[in-house]
Enzyme design. Structure first.
Site, mmCIF file in Angstrom:
data_model
loop_
_atom_site.group_PDB
_atom_site.id
_atom_site.type_symbol
_atom_site.label_atom_id
_atom_site.label_comp_id
_atom_site.label_asym_id
_atom_site.label_seq_id
_atom_site.Cartn_x
_atom_site.Cartn_y
_atom_site.Cartn_z
ATOM 1 N N ASN A 36 0.859 -1.182 0.000
ATOM 2 C CA ASN A 36 0.000 0.000 0.000
ATOM 3 C C ASN A 36 0.899 1.237 0.000
ATOM 4 O OD1 ASN A 36 -1.807 2.038 0.443
ATOM 5 N ND2 ASN A 36 -2.508 1.310 2.456
ATOM 6 N N LYS A 38 0.064 4.235 -0.299
ATOM 7 C CA LYS A 38 -0.596 5.397 0.306
ATOM 8 C C LYS A 38 -0.385 6.637 -0.573
ATOM 9 C CE LYS A 38 -0.267 3.089 4.728
ATOM 10 N NZ LYS A 38 -0.074 3.174 6.178
ATOM 11 N N HIS A 124 -9.613 1.114 4.970
ATOM 12 C CA HIS A 124 -8.323 1.300 5.632
ATOM 13 C C HIS A 124 -8.509 2.231 6.833
ATOM 14 C CE1 HIS A 124 -4.203 2.425 6.437
ATOM 15 N NE2 HIS A 124 -3.850 1.336 5.764
ATOM 16 N N GLU A 126 -6.865 4.602 7.895
ATOM 17 C CA GLU A 126 -6.644 6.026 7.607
ATOM 18 C C GLU A 126 -7.887 6.655 6.980
ATOM 19 O OE1 GLU A 126 -2.988 5.397 5.478
ATOM 20 O OE2 GLU A 126 -2.036 4.811 7.365
ATOM 21 N N GLU A 196 -5.391 -4.834 10.646
ATOM 22 C CA GLU A 196 -4.400 -3.764 10.786
ATOM 23 C C GLU A 196 -4.693 -2.972 12.064
ATOM 24 O OE1 GLU A 196 -2.362 -2.605 6.912
ATOM 25 O OE2 GLU A 196 -4.229 -1.501 6.908
ATOM 26 N N GLY A 202 2.443 2.446 10.763
ATOM 27 C CA GLY A 202 3.371 3.560 10.615
ATOM 28 C C GLY A 202 4.095 3.946 11.886
ATOM 29 N N SER A 242 3.411 -1.974 10.374
ATOM 30 C CA SER A 242 4.865 -2.026 10.595
ATOM 31 C C SER A 242 5.477 -3.381 10.253
ATOM 32 C CB SER A 242 5.210 -1.601 12.032
ATOM 33 O OG SER A 242 4.830 -0.245 12.246
HETATM 34 P P1 13P Z 1 2.958 0.504 7.670
HETATM 35 O O1 13P Z 1 3.511 -0.789 7.107
HETATM 36 O O2 13P Z 1 3.688 1.718 7.180
HETATM 37 O O3 13P Z 1 2.834 0.442 9.165
HETATM 38 O O4 13P Z 1 1.469 0.647 7.102
HETATM 39 C C1 13P Z 1 0.609 -0.450 7.198
HETATM 40 C C2 13P Z 1 -0.612 -0.153 6.430
HETATM 41 O O5 13P Z 1 -1.390 0.702 6.782
HETATM 42 C C3 13P Z 1 -0.843 -0.922 5.194
HETATM 43 O O6 13P Z 1 -2.111 -0.684 4.688
#
Ligand code: 13P
Length: 283
Positions: A36, A38, A124, A126, A196, A202, A242
């Site tokens: 992803n 982002k 997601h 976010e 997640e 992150g 992560s």
């Molecule tokens: P990170 O791997 O940067 O923690 O992000 C995970 C994520 O949100 C994948 O969709």
């Protein structure tokens, strides 16, 4: 081109319709690794990164095979598609809950399919937490994804406060029930669930393999209650938060963890390759 093959209808990539069971497969479900991206990268970097990614087994469903999917920002989907190696699939980071029409700024599931996507991220964190997306909205997005022939990758996961107050499993259960409401088992054959935990995204704070495996069992328990034992055993449940080149092997060695949804580490070609290699060792 394999990037135009729809895994929802392709027996080679759809465990629901794949009746051939490779003899040496230690785990029943085909691994799934998503990158992803982002809201990162510009065109030149997008192309270089996309060209670097390979799918073990060329994505043909054979032994050692992994479903590898990249989720670039919308403006680069058409840029990425022609430079992907065989078997590497394209996915969207989101889709509209509407089919088409006067919805400025939104992207329809049929458009994603048209530009070569095989799957789409739904819910997601976010978007749930940053943009207030509700389970009711996500249920409609899943409907649009399924109508367009896309694999829905439904994201669920608790916040730190929810985990610390002992409600992680209740949250996962309720997000699944809400987001899947109105969808029959028969329509959801391709579903992938991404666990997640918000506190792991992150932050560099990865869930322990034990905690992730326990959450994945919760996902399957809910799917079993909603649908059937068979369905709960065939759906891929992947972990995100992560995941990196160092911790992937330990996570992916767990029977419960069918793959990963990777953010930051998917932007580094060698790190993402190491994670795909760890997933390949499951199959
Ligand atoms: P990170 O791997 O940067 O923690 O992000 C995970 C994520 O949100 C994948 O969709």
């Amino acid at each position: 081109s394999t990037t135009t093959t729809n895994p929802a209808t392709n027996p080679a990539t759809n465990p629901a319709t794949n009746t051939s069971t490779p003899a040496a497969e230690p785990f029943r479900r085909r691994p799934f690794v998503g990158g992803n991206w982002k809201m990162n990268l510009l065109a030149a970097e997008v192309v270089a990164l996309a060209q670097s990614i390979a799918a073990p087994g060329g994505g043909d469903g054979g032994a050692g095979g992994v479903d590898v999917v990249v989720f670039p920002p919308f403006p680069y989907l058409a840029t990425v598609r022609p430079v992907l190696k065989p078997g590497v699939q394209l996915g969207g980071q989101d889709c509209s809950a509407e089919k088409q029409g006067a919805f400025t700024g939104q992207v329809g599931a049929a458009m994603l399919r048209d530009v070569g996507c095989a799957s789409v991220l739904i819910g997601h964190s976010e978007r749930r937490h940053g943009l207030g997306e509700t389970d009711a909205l996500l249920s409609r997005k899943i409907g649009q994804a399924l109508d367009a022939g896309l694999v829905p990758v439904l994201c669920v996961g608790e916040t730190l406060a929810e985990r610390e107050s002992g409600r992680a499993h209740e949250v996962i259960d309720s997000q699944l029930r809400g987001s899947l409401a109105g969808h029959a088992e028969s329509a959801l054959a391709t579903l992938v669930v991404a666990y997640e935990p918000v506190w792991a995204i992150g932050t560099g704070r990865t869930a322990t393999p034990d905690d992730a495996a326990e959450a994945h069992r919760t996902v399957r328990r809910t799917l079993k209650e909603l649908y059937s034992a068979r369905f709960s055993e065939q759906v891929r449940v992947i972990y995100g938060g992560s995941v990196n080149a160092r911790n992937a092997a330990e996570l992916l060695a767990r029977e419960e963890i069918d793959g990963g949804l990777v953010g930051g580490a998917s932007l580094v070609a060698s790190d993402f390759a190491a994670i795909i290699a760890a997933a390949s060792r499951r199959s």
